[in-house]
Enzyme design. Structure first.
Site, PDB file in Angstrom:
ATOM      1  N   SER A  49      -2.721   4.869 -13.780  1.00  0.00           N
ATOM      2  CA  SER A  49      -3.487   4.584 -15.073  1.00  0.00           C
ATOM      3  C   SER A  49      -4.198   3.113 -15.268  1.00  0.00           C
ATOM      4  O   SER A  49      -4.936   2.697 -15.873  1.00  0.00           O
ATOM      5  CB  SER A  49      -3.285   4.961 -16.258  1.00  0.00           C
ATOM      6  OG  SER A  49      -3.181   6.530 -16.577  1.00  0.00           O
TER       7      SER A  49
ATOM      8  N   GLY B 275      -9.360   4.740  -5.370  1.00  0.00           N
ATOM      9  CA  GLY B 275      -8.003   4.156  -5.704  1.00  0.00           C
ATOM     10  C   GLY B 275      -6.937   4.694  -4.696  1.00  0.00           C
ATOM     11  O   GLY B 275      -7.178   4.867  -3.539  1.00  0.00           O
ATOM     12  N   VAL B 276      -5.986   4.817  -5.401  1.00  0.00           N
ATOM     13  CA  VAL B 276      -4.748   5.501  -4.779  1.00  0.00           C
ATOM     14  C   VAL B 276      -5.234   6.793  -4.181  1.00  0.00           C
ATOM     15  O   VAL B 276      -4.798   7.512  -3.017  1.00  0.00           O
ATOM     16  CB  VAL B 276      -3.633   5.751  -5.851  1.00  0.00           C
ATOM     17  CG1 VAL B 276      -2.562   6.500  -5.128  1.00  0.00           C
ATOM     18  CG2 VAL B 276      -3.332   4.268  -6.178  1.00  0.00           C
ATOM     19  N   ASP B 277      -5.868   7.464  -4.910  1.00  0.00           N
ATOM     20  CA  ASP B 277      -6.205   9.039  -4.709  1.00  0.00           C
ATOM     21  C   ASP B 277      -6.958   8.977  -3.387  1.00  0.00           C
ATOM     22  O   ASP B 277      -6.850   9.835  -2.530  1.00  0.00           O
ATOM     23  CB  ASP B 277      -7.135   9.558  -5.776  1.00  0.00           C
ATOM     24  CG  ASP B 277      -7.079  11.035  -5.852  1.00  0.00           C
ATOM     25  OD1 ASP B 277      -7.925  11.573  -6.562  1.00  0.00           O
ATOM     26  OD2 ASP B 277      -6.638  11.571  -5.158  1.00  0.00           O
TER      27      ASP B 277
ATOM     28  N   ASP C 263       1.131  -1.109  -0.080  1.00  0.00           N
ATOM     29  CA  ASP C 263      -0.074  -0.085   0.056  1.00  0.00           C
ATOM     30  C   ASP C 263       0.913   1.163   0.068  1.00  0.00           C
ATOM     31  O   ASP C 263       1.444   1.393   0.875  1.00  0.00           O
ATOM     32  CB  ASP C 263      -0.918  -0.001   1.213  1.00  0.00           C
ATOM     33  CG  ASP C 263      -1.931   1.199   1.330  1.00  0.00           C
ATOM     34  OD1 ASP C 263      -2.788   1.218   2.039  1.00  0.00           O
ATOM     35  OD2 ASP C 263      -1.632   2.055   0.846  1.00  0.00           O
ATOM     36  N   ILE C 264       0.952   1.960  -0.893  1.00  0.00           N
ATOM     37  CA  ILE C 264       1.636   3.401  -1.223  1.00  0.00           C
ATOM     38  C   ILE C 264       1.517   4.357  -0.033  1.00  0.00           C
ATOM     39  O   ILE C 264       2.552   4.652   0.377  1.00  0.00           O
ATOM     40  CB  ILE C 264       1.504   3.869  -2.404  1.00  0.00           C
ATOM     41  CG1 ILE C 264       2.657   4.773  -2.761  1.00  0.00           C
ATOM     42  CG2 ILE C 264       0.212   4.487  -2.649  1.00  0.00           C
ATOM     43  CD1 ILE C 264       2.558   5.360  -4.308  1.00  0.00           C
TER      44      ILE C 264
ATOM     45  N   GLY D  56      -5.788   1.358 -13.036  1.00  0.00           N
ATOM     46  CA  GLY D  56      -6.870   1.003 -12.230  1.00  0.00           C
ATOM     47  C   GLY D  56      -8.251   1.294 -13.016  1.00  0.00           C
ATOM     48  O   GLY D  56      -8.477   0.984 -13.963  1.00  0.00           O
ATOM     49  N   VAL D  57      -8.825   2.467 -12.362  1.00  0.00           N
ATOM     50  CA  VAL D  57      -9.782   3.054 -12.903  1.00  0.00           C
ATOM     51  C   VAL D  57      -9.851   3.352 -14.263  1.00  0.00           C
ATOM     52  O   VAL D  57     -10.791   3.258 -15.127  1.00  0.00           O
ATOM     53  CB  VAL D  57     -10.481   4.246 -11.863  1.00  0.00           C
ATOM     54  CG1 VAL D  57     -11.568   5.093 -12.872  1.00  0.00           C
ATOM     55  CG2 VAL D  57     -10.972   3.735 -10.575  1.00  0.00           C
ATOM     56  N   TYR D  58      -8.682   3.842 -14.510  1.00  0.00           N
ATOM     57  CA  TYR D  58      -8.505   4.252 -15.960  1.00  0.00           C
ATOM     58  C   TYR D  58      -8.281   3.264 -17.104  1.00  0.00           C
ATOM     59  O   TYR D  58      -7.671   3.304 -18.008  1.00  0.00           O
ATOM     60  CB  TYR D  58      -7.391   5.392 -15.893  1.00  0.00           C
ATOM     61  CG  TYR D  58      -7.886   6.830 -15.576  1.00  0.00           C
ATOM     62  CD1 TYR D  58      -9.025   7.104 -15.167  1.00  0.00           C
ATOM     63  CD2 TYR D  58      -6.892   7.865 -15.274  1.00  0.00           C
ATOM     64  CE1 TYR D  58      -9.353   8.221 -14.631  1.00  0.00           C
ATOM     65  CE2 TYR D  58      -7.138   9.152 -14.907  1.00  0.00           C
ATOM     66  CZ  TYR D  58      -8.749   9.129 -14.547  1.00  0.00           C
ATOM     67  OH  TYR D  58      -9.165  10.342 -13.905  1.00  0.00           O
TER      68      TYR D  58
HETATM   69  N1  APR Z   1      -1.301   1.654  -2.986  1.00  0.00           N
HETATM   70  C1  APR Z   1      -0.813   1.367  -4.142  1.00  0.00           C
HETATM   71  N2  APR Z   1      -1.457   1.122  -5.067  1.00  0.00           N
HETATM   72  C2  APR Z   1      -2.803   1.123  -5.155  1.00  0.00           C
HETATM   73  C3  APR Z   1      -3.482   1.553  -4.001  1.00  0.00           C
HETATM   74  C4  APR Z   1      -2.566   1.747  -2.968  1.00  0.00           C
HETATM   75  N3  APR Z   1      -3.161   2.165  -1.830  1.00  0.00           N
HETATM   76  N4  APR Z   1      -4.848   1.514  -4.416  1.00  0.00           N
HETATM   77  C5  APR Z   1      -4.960   1.163  -5.662  1.00  0.00           C
HETATM   78  N5  APR Z   1      -3.794   0.946  -6.037  1.00  0.00           N
HETATM   79  C6  APR Z   1      -3.378   0.574  -7.595  1.00  0.00           C
HETATM   80  C7  APR Z   1      -4.547   0.038  -8.186  1.00  0.00           C
HETATM   81  O1  APR Z   1      -4.588  -1.379  -8.108  1.00  0.00           O
HETATM   82  C8  APR Z   1      -3.896   0.286  -9.759  1.00  0.00           C
HETATM   83  O2  APR Z   1      -2.928  -0.775  -9.994  1.00  0.00           O
HETATM   84  O3  APR Z   1      -2.939   1.858  -8.182  1.00  0.00           O
HETATM   85  C9  APR Z   1      -3.163   1.535  -9.675  1.00  0.00           C
HETATM   86  C10 APR Z   1      -3.996   2.806 -10.194  1.00  0.00           C
HETATM   87  O4  APR Z   1      -5.280   2.713  -9.910  1.00  0.00           O
HETATM   88  P1  APR Z   1      -6.268   4.150  -9.444  1.00  0.00           P
HETATM   89  O5  APR Z   1      -5.873   4.198  -8.182  1.00  0.00           O
HETATM   90  O6  APR Z   1      -7.666   3.446  -9.941  1.00  0.00           O
HETATM   91  O7  APR Z   1      -5.717   5.037 -10.515  1.00  0.00           O
HETATM   92  P2  APR Z   1      -5.912   5.346 -12.009  1.00  0.00           P
HETATM   93  O8  APR Z   1      -6.173   4.054 -12.848  1.00  0.00           O
HETATM   94  O9  APR Z   1      -4.909   6.165 -12.517  1.00  0.00           O
HETATM   95  O10 APR Z   1      -7.325   6.097 -12.088  1.00  0.00           O
HETATM   96  C11 APR Z   1      -7.283   7.374 -11.601  1.00  0.00           C
HETATM   97  O11 APR Z   1      -9.180   6.906 -10.231  1.00  0.00           O
HETATM   98  O12 APR Z   1      -9.092   7.048  -8.103  1.00  0.00           O
HETATM   99  C12 APR Z   1      -9.549   7.540  -9.041  1.00  0.00           C
HETATM  100  O13 APR Z   1      -9.429  10.022  -8.562  1.00  0.00           O
HETATM  101  C13 APR Z   1      -8.988   8.849  -9.338  1.00  0.00           C
HETATM  102  O14 APR Z   1     -10.295   9.742 -11.013  1.00  0.00           O
HETATM  103  C14 APR Z   1      -8.926   9.286 -10.757  1.00  0.00           C
HETATM  104  C15 APR Z   1      -8.803   7.635 -11.269  1.00  0.00           C
END
Ligand code: APR
Length: 179
Positions: A127, A37-39, A15-16, A129-131
Site C-alpha cells: 500500500s 508497481g510490484v504487481d 527488487d522482490i 506506492g500507488v495506494y
Molecule cells: N520490488 C519491491 N518493491 C517494489 C517493487 C519491486 N519490484 N516495485 C515497487 N515496489 C514498492 C513500491 O516502491 C512501494 O514501496 O512496493 C511498494 C508498494 O507499491 P505498489 O506496487 O504501487 O503497490 P500498492 O501501493 O500496494 O498499490 C497497489 O498498484 O500496481 C498496482 O495493481 C496494483 O492496483 C494495485 C496497486
C-alpha cells in the site's frame, strides 16, 4: 535475530522479483489481473502462468474480486519461489484509519504461507506506492502485524519474513521500526 514465534525479520534493499523465497507476496488489486508497481513486476518477470492461475481464481472463488485484506496463492511461474501470495492492500485515506485492513494483508499472507509449508516469505511494503500509504506508518503496521501474528502462532512453519524494500527511503522506514 529470531523474534516472536521463532520468526526472524530480515530487511533487504532490492527488487522482490529477484528474490529467492518459498513465497513472494504481491501487492495486488482486487481484480487479480495485474497492474503496475510490484504487481506489474511480478507478472512481467513471473510470466503468464501467474495470470492464468489468477484468472482461474476469479472464475472459481473470487467472481467479484479479492477483497481488501485477504490473500490467495498462485504458482510463482518463472520467479525463484514456490508460490506468489496475492494480497490487496487498502488505499490510504486521511480521514479513515484502515490500519487493520493493512495489518490483515500481512497476517493473512503469513497464515497462508504457513499453511502452504513455506519457510521463507518475502513481502513488499504493501500500500505504500500507488495506494499512497505513508512509508513510516506502513512499516510500523507491517512489522507489528508480523510480530503479533508470529507471536500468536499464526505463521505455521515460517522461519523468516523478509521485507524487500525498493528504495532507500522505504528501507530506512522499516529499519526505524525493526531497530
Ligand atoms: N520490488 C519491491 N518493491 C517494489 C517493487 C519491486 N519490484 N516495485 C515497487 N515496489 C514498492 C513500491 O516502491 C512501494 O514501496 O512496493 C511498494 C508498494 O507499491 P505498489 O506496487 O504501487 O503497490 P500498492 O501501493 O500496494 O498499490 C497497489 O498498484 O500496481 C498496482 O495493481 C496494483 O492496483 C494495485 C496497486
Amino acid at each position: 535475530m529470531t523474534g516472536p514465534g521463532g520468526v526472524s525479520i530480515v530487511l533487504v534493499r532490492g527488487d522482490i522479483t529477484a528474490q529467492s523465497a518459498d513465497a513472494i507476496v504481491n501487492a495486488a488489486n482486487s481484480s487479480l489481473l495485474g497492474g503496475g508497481g510490484v504487481d506489474g513486476a511480478i507478472h512481467r518477470r513471473g510470466g503468464p502462468e501467474i495470470l492464468a492461475d489468477c484468472r482461474r481464481l476469479r472464475a472459481s472463488h473470487y467472481g467479484k474480486g479479492l477483497p481488501t485484506g485477504r490473500a490467495v496463492a498462485t504458482t510463482a511461474g518463472r520467479l525463484d519461489a514456490r508460490w506468489v501470495i496475492h494480497t490487496v492492500g487498502p488505499v490510504w485515506q486521511r480521514d479513515e484509519d484502515r490500519s487493520e485492513l493493512l495489518a490483515s494483508c500481512y497476517r493473512e499472507s503469513l497464515r497462508l504461507a504457513g499453511e502452504l509449508g513455506a519457510r521463507t516469505v518475502a513481502f513488499p511494503a504493501i500500500s505504500t506506492g500507488v495506494y499512497g500509504w505513508p512509508l513510516e506508518d506502513g512499516a510500523r503496521v507491517a512489522v507489528r502485524a508480523v510480530r503479533e501474528a508470529a507471536g500468536a502462532g499464526g505463521a505455521g512453519g515460517v522461519e523468516e519474513v523478509r521485507f524487500v524494500l525498493f528504495d532507500d527511503e522505504a528501507y530506512r522506514a522499516f529499519e526505524g521500526v525493526v531497530g
